[in-house]
Design an enzyme around this catalytic site. Structure first.
Site, PDB file in Angstrom:
ATOM      1  N   HIS A 111      14.676  -4.573-101.686  1.00  0.00           N
ATOM      2  CA  HIS A 111      13.266  -4.226-101.469  1.00  0.00           C
ATOM      3  C   HIS A 111      12.618  -3.869-102.794  1.00  0.00           C
ATOM      4  CE1 HIS A 111      15.235  -0.295-101.489  1.00  0.00           C
ATOM      5  NE2 HIS A 111      14.073   0.353-101.429  1.00  0.00           N
ATOM      6  N   HIS A 132      11.192  -1.172-104.067  1.00  0.00           N
ATOM      7  CA  HIS A 132      11.111   0.144-104.693  1.00  0.00           C
ATOM      8  C   HIS A 132      11.817   0.026-106.049  1.00  0.00           C
ATOM      9  CE1 HIS A 132      10.229   2.589-100.802  1.00  0.00           C
ATOM     10  NE2 HIS A 132       9.135   2.235-101.434  1.00  0.00           N
ATOM     11  N   ASP A 185      13.716   1.652-108.027  1.00  0.00           N
ATOM     12  CA  ASP A 185      15.119   1.950-108.313  1.00  0.00           C
ATOM     13  C   ASP A 185      16.057   0.847-107.826  1.00  0.00           C
ATOM     14  OD1 ASP A 185      14.196   2.906-105.791  1.00  0.00           O
ATOM     15  OD2 ASP A 185      15.988   4.122-105.541  1.00  0.00           O
ATOM     16  N   HIS A 186      15.475  -0.213-107.240  1.00  0.00           N
ATOM     17  CA  HIS A 186      16.297  -1.340-106.793  1.00  0.00           C
ATOM     18  C   HIS A 186      15.987  -2.639-107.541  1.00  0.00           C
ATOM     19  CE1 HIS A 186      18.166   0.704-103.271  1.00  0.00           C
ATOM     20  NE2 HIS A 186      17.154   1.526-103.533  1.00  0.00           N
ATOM     21  N   HIS A 222      12.782   1.035 -93.431  1.00  0.00           N
ATOM     22  CA  HIS A 222      12.363   1.799 -94.609  1.00  0.00           C
ATOM     23  C   HIS A 222      10.832   1.758 -94.712  1.00  0.00           C
ATOM     24  CE1 HIS A 222      13.277   3.986 -98.185  1.00  0.00           C
ATOM     25  NE2 HIS A 222      12.981   3.042 -99.047  1.00  0.00           N
ATOM     26  N   ASP A 279      17.759   0.495 -98.615  1.00  0.00           N
ATOM     27  CA  ASP A 279      17.516   1.863 -98.167  1.00  0.00           C
ATOM     28  C   ASP A 279      17.095   1.822 -96.704  1.00  0.00           C
ATOM     29  OD1 ASP A 279      17.863   2.505-100.851  1.00  0.00           O
ATOM     30  OD2 ASP A 279      15.818   3.139-101.170  1.00  0.00           O
ATOM     31  N   HIS A 330      23.532   6.253-103.298  1.00  0.00           N
ATOM     32  CA  HIS A 330      22.078   6.433-103.328  1.00  0.00           C
ATOM     33  C   HIS A 330      21.716   7.903-103.096  1.00  0.00           C
ATOM     34  CE1 HIS A 330      17.758   5.763-102.352  1.00  0.00           C
ATOM     35  NE2 HIS A 330      17.900   4.708-103.126  1.00  0.00           N
TER      36      HIS A 330
END
Lengths: 303, 303
Positions: free
Chosen positions: B62, B64, B66-67, B142, B212, B270
């Site tokens: 996805h 976000h 941090d990914h 999410h 997530d 995570h």
């Protein structure tokens, strides 16, 4: 007044162990700014800078990834850390779009004002000023629009000589007037000219941050006499052809600019990943400009 | 056949020392793939993975940061390292735009084919298949469109029993027929049924990567019986309200999913930056699902 540079990344396009891509924190008194923001800058900040939330201004030299891929992560982390204080960002227009689009995709509305200042990297001009410093652009010669940044302390006020303070019992109310160059007239009407009762303030210090660029003499008049010149040194002289082809500089190039500009010291950096050790680059530059040293990640330089 | 997971980043949105944002390398035989690509993934690859250029497929769960904030840097570094072999990228459509726009701004034309496969994270489906594995999406719950990935070995062929090979002198020309389930007829016309002369192949192993997501039972039928479940564990149960509000999971949530899905082992990860130590999270999960362990950066897990 403190004036320090902390190197967060001294490498060029390909990060290697212990050498992150370009980012530097400059602190002048209470002002903390960031010059460029390569990938991993937020990790390096966590390692080397106490309270990175104090950064108030970020300047991006150009849109090659090793100078800005860490920006979106840092902007986002500031948000997650609850920042409310405004953050000023300086760069060319597409940078703003890159950030906005990614924030939109992640459904993020920043909790702090991110104030974008579009810069024209081709014209040298003052882009930021506060009570202590002036920051200007220095047009570079690279493959994409690029500018360096010149950070100059403002001339401080004149300093009243301690012995005069004691001898003449100068009242507090006169201090501002005298520090700004005025003379002092004592209660008996005697006038003491300013140069008798004050010392010159220290000469303003300056830091010229020049990356990325080919050897480019037009920057010389803009940085003449700077206290510290950071000049990119992607290659050694034996790779001169690569440097020319890629609009980068050699150690010789950097040293020659430093010499011609009358810089006091030269810090080289932005090394190609091929150089695990910088000794050869420093030695090469020193043949032309002895006051050369090599940036390394985590290093703190006092100006 | 080797089937390993290397954890490059076990942290959540805010990277801390020794805990990078999400990225994992999965190796199944000669196939090397990357699941997510948080900022600094290329630095972690350099630390933990020999020859990262062997990565052929990258899957982004996805958008976000941090990914995926490390993706543009990795794509660019592969280019600078002279990659010519194609790279397959799986994600939602805006990801492609984010990469293309940044590459365009830096004047970069990749020297290798970057083949983008748009995925619909809301529908579980096979998105990649080669001779050894099948990779499918697992819709998550999410704040933005998100899917996990299920990596399943293909059922191998039947294995001819060694003693039968020797006893019956089965000729090489019959091997494929028998391994595919056929019987063997010897020169005298005697038939040996397949189940007499072969063993079952090992049960196909599977890795379910779920991040997530909030606690989300609809994933259970998709991952039932998996050998290893990676399930995000952003919080401990005491932060259940935060978890629910942010569409993340607690250690209890992860353990409950593992238990209900009949997973063989559970790897949590995570972690919110508040957890410097994962022992409390692991202990919490083990009260429900004893076969739980904690992902840490640099860890290699054999499936």
């Amino acid at each position: 007044m403190a004036f320090t540079i902390t190197i967060l990344g001294s490498g060029a396009a390909i990060p290697i162990l212990n050498r992150y891509p370009t980012a530097q924190v400059v602190q002048v008194n209470n002002l903390m700014i960031l010059l460029d923001c390569g990938e991993g800058t937020q990790m390096q900040l966590r390692k080397f800078i106490p309270k990175p939330l104090r950064i108030s201004h970020i300047f991006i030299s150009h849109l090659h990834g090793d100078h800005f891929y860490g920006l979106i992560g840092l902007v986002n982390t500031f948000h997650l850390l609850g920042r409310t204080k405004e953050l000023h960002l300086y760069g060319i227009a597409p940078l703003k779009f890159i950030l906005d689009y990614q924030l939109e995709q992640s459904g993020t509305t920043l909790a702090y004002p991110l104030i974008f200042h579009e810069i024209d990297p081709e014209i040298p001009q003052v882009i930021m000023e506060d009570k202590n410093v002036t920051i200007s652009t220095i047009p570079m010669n690279h493959r994409v629009p690029t500018c360096g940044f010149l950070i100059v302390e403002k001339l401080q006020k004149r300093r009243i000589k301690k012995e005069m303070l004691e001898q003449l019992h100068i009242p507090h109310t006169e201090f501002d007037h005298i520090k700004n160059g005025g003379s002092y007239i004592d209660p008996e009407g005697r006038e003491y000219p300013n140069n008798l009762i004050t010392d010159d303030p220290p000469a303003p210090r300056s830091y010229a941050y020049c990356t990325d660029t080919a050897y480019h003499e037009p920057i010389i008049p803009l940085i003449t006499g700077c206290h510290l010149l950071y000049h990119e040194t992607t290659f050694a002289q034996e790779k001169l052809e690569d440097a020319r082809a890629k609009f980068h500089s050699t150690a010789m190039d950097a040293a020659l600019i430093a010499k011609k500009a009358g810089a006091k010291r030269l810090m080289i950096g932005h090394y190609s990943a091929r150089y695990k050790d910088t000794a050869a680059l420093v030695n090469e530059a020193r043949t032309i400009f002895p006051e050369t040293f090599a940036a390394e990640d985590g290093m703190i330089v006092q100006i």
